[in-house]
Design a protein around this motif. Structure first.
Motif, PDB file in Angstrom:
ATOM      1  N   VAL A   1       4.037  -9.073   1.357  1.00  0.00           N
ATOM      2  CA  VAL A   1       3.475  -7.740   1.509  1.00  0.00           C
ATOM      3  C   VAL A   1       4.548  -6.836   2.106  1.00  0.00           C
ATOM      4  O   VAL A   1       5.078  -7.111   3.182  1.00  0.00           O
ATOM      5  N   LEU A   2       4.864  -5.783   1.381  1.00  0.00           N
ATOM      6  CA  LEU A   2       5.864  -4.824   1.842  1.00  0.00           C
ATOM      7  C   LEU A   2       5.199  -3.722   2.655  1.00  0.00           C
ATOM      8  O   LEU A   2       4.046  -3.374   2.424  1.00  0.00           O
ATOM      9  N   ASP A   3       5.950  -3.169   3.573  1.00  0.00           N
ATOM     10  CA  ASP A   3       5.506  -2.040   4.385  1.00  0.00           C
ATOM     11  C   ASP A   3       6.436  -0.871   4.066  1.00  0.00           C
ATOM     12  O   ASP A   3       7.658  -0.993   4.226  1.00  0.00           O
ATOM     13  N   LEU A   4       5.880   0.229   3.602  1.00  0.00           N
ATOM     14  CA  LEU A   4       6.720   1.384   3.252  1.00  0.00           C
ATOM     15  C   LEU A   4       7.549   1.870   4.441  1.00  0.00           C
ATOM     16  O   LEU A   4       8.597   2.493   4.241  1.00  0.00           O
ATOM     17  N   ASN A   5       7.115   1.574   5.652  1.00  0.00           N
ATOM     18  CA  ASN A   5       7.894   1.979   6.830  1.00  0.00           C
ATOM     19  C   ASN A   5       9.254   1.280   6.884  1.00  0.00           C
ATOM     20  O   ASN A   5      10.164   1.763   7.543  1.00  0.00           O
ATOM     21  N   ASP A   6       9.379   0.170   6.193  1.00  0.00           N
ATOM     22  CA  ASP A   6      10.657  -0.538   6.142  1.00  0.00           C
ATOM     23  C   ASP A   6      11.621   0.087   5.131  1.00  0.00           C
ATOM     24  O   ASP A   6      12.755  -0.364   5.011  1.00  0.00           O
ATOM     25  N   PHE A   7      11.143   1.102   4.422  1.00  0.00           N
ATOM     26  CA  PHE A   7      11.950   1.747   3.389  1.00  0.00           C
ATOM     27  C   PHE A   7      12.016   3.257   3.603  1.00  0.00           C
ATOM     28  O   PHE A   7      12.040   4.039   2.650  1.00  0.00           O
ATOM     29  N   GLN A   8      12.069   3.675   4.856  1.00  0.00           N
ATOM     30  CA  GLN A   8      12.151   5.099   5.168  1.00  0.00           C
ATOM     31  C   GLN A   8      13.556   5.611   4.883  1.00  0.00           C
ATOM     32  O   GLN A   8      14.537   5.066   5.395  1.00  0.00           O
ATOM     33  N   MET A   9      13.610   6.634   4.079  1.00  0.00           N
ATOM     34  CA  MET A   9      14.877   7.258   3.696  1.00  0.00           C
ATOM     35  C   MET A   9      14.742   8.757   3.874  1.00  0.00           C
ATOM     36  O   MET A   9      13.628   9.273   3.952  1.00  0.00           O
TER      37      MET A   9
ATOM     38  N   LEU B   1       2.936  -7.487  -9.507  1.00  0.00           N
ATOM     39  CA  LEU B   1       2.867  -6.455  -8.475  1.00  0.00           C
ATOM     40  C   LEU B   1       1.407  -6.105  -8.201  1.00  0.00           C
ATOM     41  O   LEU B   1       0.634  -5.919  -9.143  1.00  0.00           O
ATOM     42  N   VAL B   2       1.058  -6.016  -6.932  1.00  0.00           N
ATOM     43  CA  VAL B   2      -0.262  -5.556  -6.515  1.00  0.00           C
ATOM     44  C   VAL B   2      -0.027  -4.315  -5.667  1.00  0.00           C
ATOM     45  O   VAL B   2       0.528  -4.403  -4.576  1.00  0.00           O
ATOM     46  N   VAL B   3      -0.429  -3.171  -6.213  1.00  0.00           N
ATOM     47  CA  VAL B   3      -0.127  -1.885  -5.594  1.00  0.00           C
ATOM     48  C   VAL B   3      -1.423  -1.119  -5.374  1.00  0.00           C
ATOM     49  O   VAL B   3      -2.209  -0.944  -6.312  1.00  0.00           O
ATOM     50  N   SER B   4      -1.651  -0.666  -4.157  1.00  0.00           N
ATOM     51  CA  SER B   4      -2.803   0.161  -3.853  1.00  0.00           C
ATOM     52  C   SER B   4      -2.297   1.476  -3.271  1.00  0.00           C
ATOM     53  O   SER B   4      -1.712   1.506  -2.186  1.00  0.00           O
ATOM     54  N   LEU B   5      -2.523   2.537  -4.005  1.00  0.00           N
ATOM     55  CA  LEU B   5      -1.954   3.835  -3.644  1.00  0.00           C
ATOM     56  C   LEU B   5      -2.900   4.657  -2.774  1.00  0.00           C
ATOM     57  O   LEU B   5      -4.085   4.776  -3.065  1.00  0.00           O
ATOM     58  N   ALA B   6      -2.338   5.223  -1.741  1.00  0.00           N
ATOM     59  CA  ALA B   6      -3.067   6.167  -0.902  1.00  0.00           C
ATOM     60  C   ALA B   6      -3.125   7.508  -1.627  1.00  0.00           C
ATOM     61  O   ALA B   6      -2.216   7.856  -2.374  1.00  0.00           O
ATOM     62  N   GLU B   7      -4.200   8.226  -1.399  1.00  0.00           N
ATOM     63  CA  GLU B   7      -4.346   9.548  -2.004  1.00  0.00           C
ATOM     64  C   GLU B   7      -4.247  10.603  -0.913  1.00  0.00           C
ATOM     65  O   GLU B   7      -5.027  10.609   0.028  1.00  0.00           O
ATOM     66  N   ASN B   8      -3.241  11.457  -1.048  1.00  0.00           N
ATOM     67  CA  ASN B   8      -3.080  12.584  -0.137  1.00  0.00           C
ATOM     68  C   ASN B   8      -3.226  13.869  -0.936  1.00  0.00           C
ATOM     69  O   ASN B   8      -2.410  14.147  -1.810  1.00  0.00           O
ATOM     70  N   ASN B   9      -4.277  14.615  -0.658  1.00  0.00           N
ATOM     71  CA  ASN B   9      -4.543  15.868  -1.368  1.00  0.00           C
ATOM     72  C   ASN B   9      -4.525  15.679  -2.880  1.00  0.00           C
ATOM     73  O   ASN B   9      -3.964  16.470  -3.624  1.00  0.00           O
ATOM     74  N   GLY B  10      -5.127  14.572  -3.326  1.00  0.00           N
ATOM     75  CA  GLY B  10      -5.282  14.324  -4.754  1.00  0.00           C
ATOM     76  C   GLY B  10      -4.054  13.760  -5.444  1.00  0.00           C
ATOM     77  O   GLY B  10      -4.011  13.704  -6.668  1.00  0.00           O
ATOM     78  N   ASN B  11      -3.044  13.335  -4.682  1.00  0.00           N
ATOM     79  CA  ASN B  11      -1.808  12.851  -5.299  1.00  0.00           C
ATOM     80  C   ASN B  11      -1.224  11.719  -4.458  1.00  0.00           C
ATOM     81  O   ASN B  11      -1.828  11.279  -3.491  1.00  0.00           O
ATOM     82  N   TYR B  12      -0.024  11.260  -4.837  1.00  0.00           N
ATOM     83  CA  TYR B  12       0.660  10.207  -4.086  1.00  0.00           C
ATOM     84  C   TYR B  12       0.959  10.672  -2.665  1.00  0.00           C
ATOM     85  O   TYR B  12       1.163  11.857  -2.423  1.00  0.00           O
TER      86      TYR B  12
ATOM     87  N   GLY C   1       0.850  -1.175   0.000  1.00  0.00           N
ATOM     88  CA  GLY C   1       0.000   0.000   0.000  1.00  0.00           C
ATOM     89  C   GLY C   1       0.886   1.225   0.000  1.00  0.00           C
ATOM     90  O   GLY C   1       1.935   1.228   0.651  1.00  0.00           O
ATOM     91  N   GLY C   2       0.487   2.231  -0.705  1.00  0.00           N
ATOM     92  CA  GLY C   2       1.305   3.439  -0.842  1.00  0.00           C
ATOM     93  C   GLY C   2       1.111   4.419   0.299  1.00  0.00           C
ATOM     94  O   GLY C   2       0.939   5.615   0.072  1.00  0.00           O
ATOM     95  N   SER C   3       1.163   3.919   1.517  1.00  0.00           N
ATOM     96  CA  SER C   3       0.962   4.749   2.701  1.00  0.00           C
ATOM     97  C   SER C   3       1.849   4.237   3.829  1.00  0.00           C
ATOM     98  O   SER C   3       2.028   3.034   3.970  1.00  0.00           O
ATOM     99  N   PRO C   4       2.360   5.144   4.668  1.00  0.00           N
ATOM    100  CA  PRO C   4       3.139   4.701   5.817  1.00  0.00           C
ATOM    101  C   PRO C   4       2.290   4.425   7.061  1.00  0.00           C
ATOM    102  O   PRO C   4       2.820   4.057   8.095  1.00  0.00           O
ATOM    103  N   SER C   5       0.993   4.575   6.965  1.00  0.00           N
ATOM    104  CA  SER C   5       0.129   4.366   8.125  1.00  0.00           C
ATOM    105  C   SER C   5       0.223   2.927   8.613  1.00  0.00           C
ATOM    106  O   SER C   5       0.174   1.987   7.822  1.00  0.00           O
ATOM    107  N   LYS C   6       0.321   2.763   9.922  1.00  0.00           N
ATOM    108  CA  LYS C   6       0.344   1.416  10.509  1.00  0.00           C
ATOM    109  C   LYS C   6      -0.963   0.691  10.242  1.00  0.00           C
ATOM    110  O   LYS C   6      -1.009  -0.536  10.224  1.00  0.00           O
ATOM    111  N   ASN C   7      -2.035   1.435  10.056  1.00  0.00           N
ATOM    112  CA  ASN C   7      -3.348   0.860   9.766  1.00  0.00           C
ATOM    113  C   ASN C   7      -3.798   1.210   8.350  1.00  0.00           C
ATOM    114  O   ASN C   7      -4.982   1.451   8.107  1.00  0.00           O
ATOM    115  N   SER C   8      -2.870   1.219   7.424  1.00  0.00           N
ATOM    116  CA  SER C   8      -3.146   1.626   6.047  1.00  0.00           C
ATOM    117  C   SER C   8      -4.282   0.826   5.417  1.00  0.00           C
ATOM    118  O   SER C   8      -4.197  -0.405   5.289  1.00  0.00           O
TER     119      SER C   8
END
Length: 173
Positions: free
Chosen positions: A34-42, A72-83, A7-14
């Motif tokens: 299933v990847l967690d974006l929190n594991d790729f914080q840069m 790939l199965v990708v579900s993107l979060a929308e923040n203010n109309g964008n990634y 999921g394209g969000s860092p939320s723990k409850n994405s």
């Protein structure tokens, strides 16, 4: 067959991670990671930081995960109309290593939100942009009003019509 989902969000409850996880497990005879974006914080990408530290090892690790996938199965979060910033930052770091971030892997591209549009804006942006970065988008799916249409406790879509629609998409792979 190996599926990488995130999921394209860092939320723990994405909610997007929940949707991606559910969709990935609909594929038959598949190994799902299933990847967690929190594991790729840069650090926030900039050419100055890149010049100072070089290619970030977490970006390399993310690209290695993509490389290991058949789908790939990708579900993107929308923040203010964008990634979300978290997704965009991982994407930016990775694109400096390999502009074809998604490495021509077949992709199920999705989005969800708690609103009635189900992340339609970010889905449209991604559908148009990601193929330039190696996404072979085979299908898209939007889940509107997440909390009305997804059973969080059981981890699945509760709206029968929308569930059938997603299952047909997955079956088409």
């Amino acid at each position: 067959m190996k599926i990488i989902a995130f999921g394209g969000s860092p939320s723990k409850n994405s909610i997007n991670k929940k949707l991606a996880t559910y969709a990935a497990h609909l594929f038959e005879n598949a190994e799902v990671e299933v990847l967690d974006l929190n594991d790729f914080q840069m650090p926030l990408f900039s050419v100055d930081i890149e010049a100072a530290i070089g290619q970030h090892p977490l970006a390399k690790a993310f690209l290695d995960k993509i490389s290991s996938a058949d789908i790939l199965v990708v579900s993107l979060a929308e923040n203010n109309g964008n990634y979300s910033v978290a997704f965009k930052n991982v994407f930016d770091w990775c694109s400096r290593i390999n502009v074809k971030v998604f490495q021509q892997k077949p992709m199920l591209l999705m989005a969800t939100s708690d609103g009635k549009r189900g992340g339609a804006s970010v889905l449209e942006i991604a559908r148009n942009a990601l193929p330039r970065y190696g996404a072979d988008i085979k299908a898209t799916f939007s889940l509107p009003s997440f909390y009305d249409n997804f059973d969080v406790e059981n981890g699945k879509i509760s709206n029968q019509e929308l569930d059938k629609q997603l299952r047909e998409i997955v079956g088409g792979f």
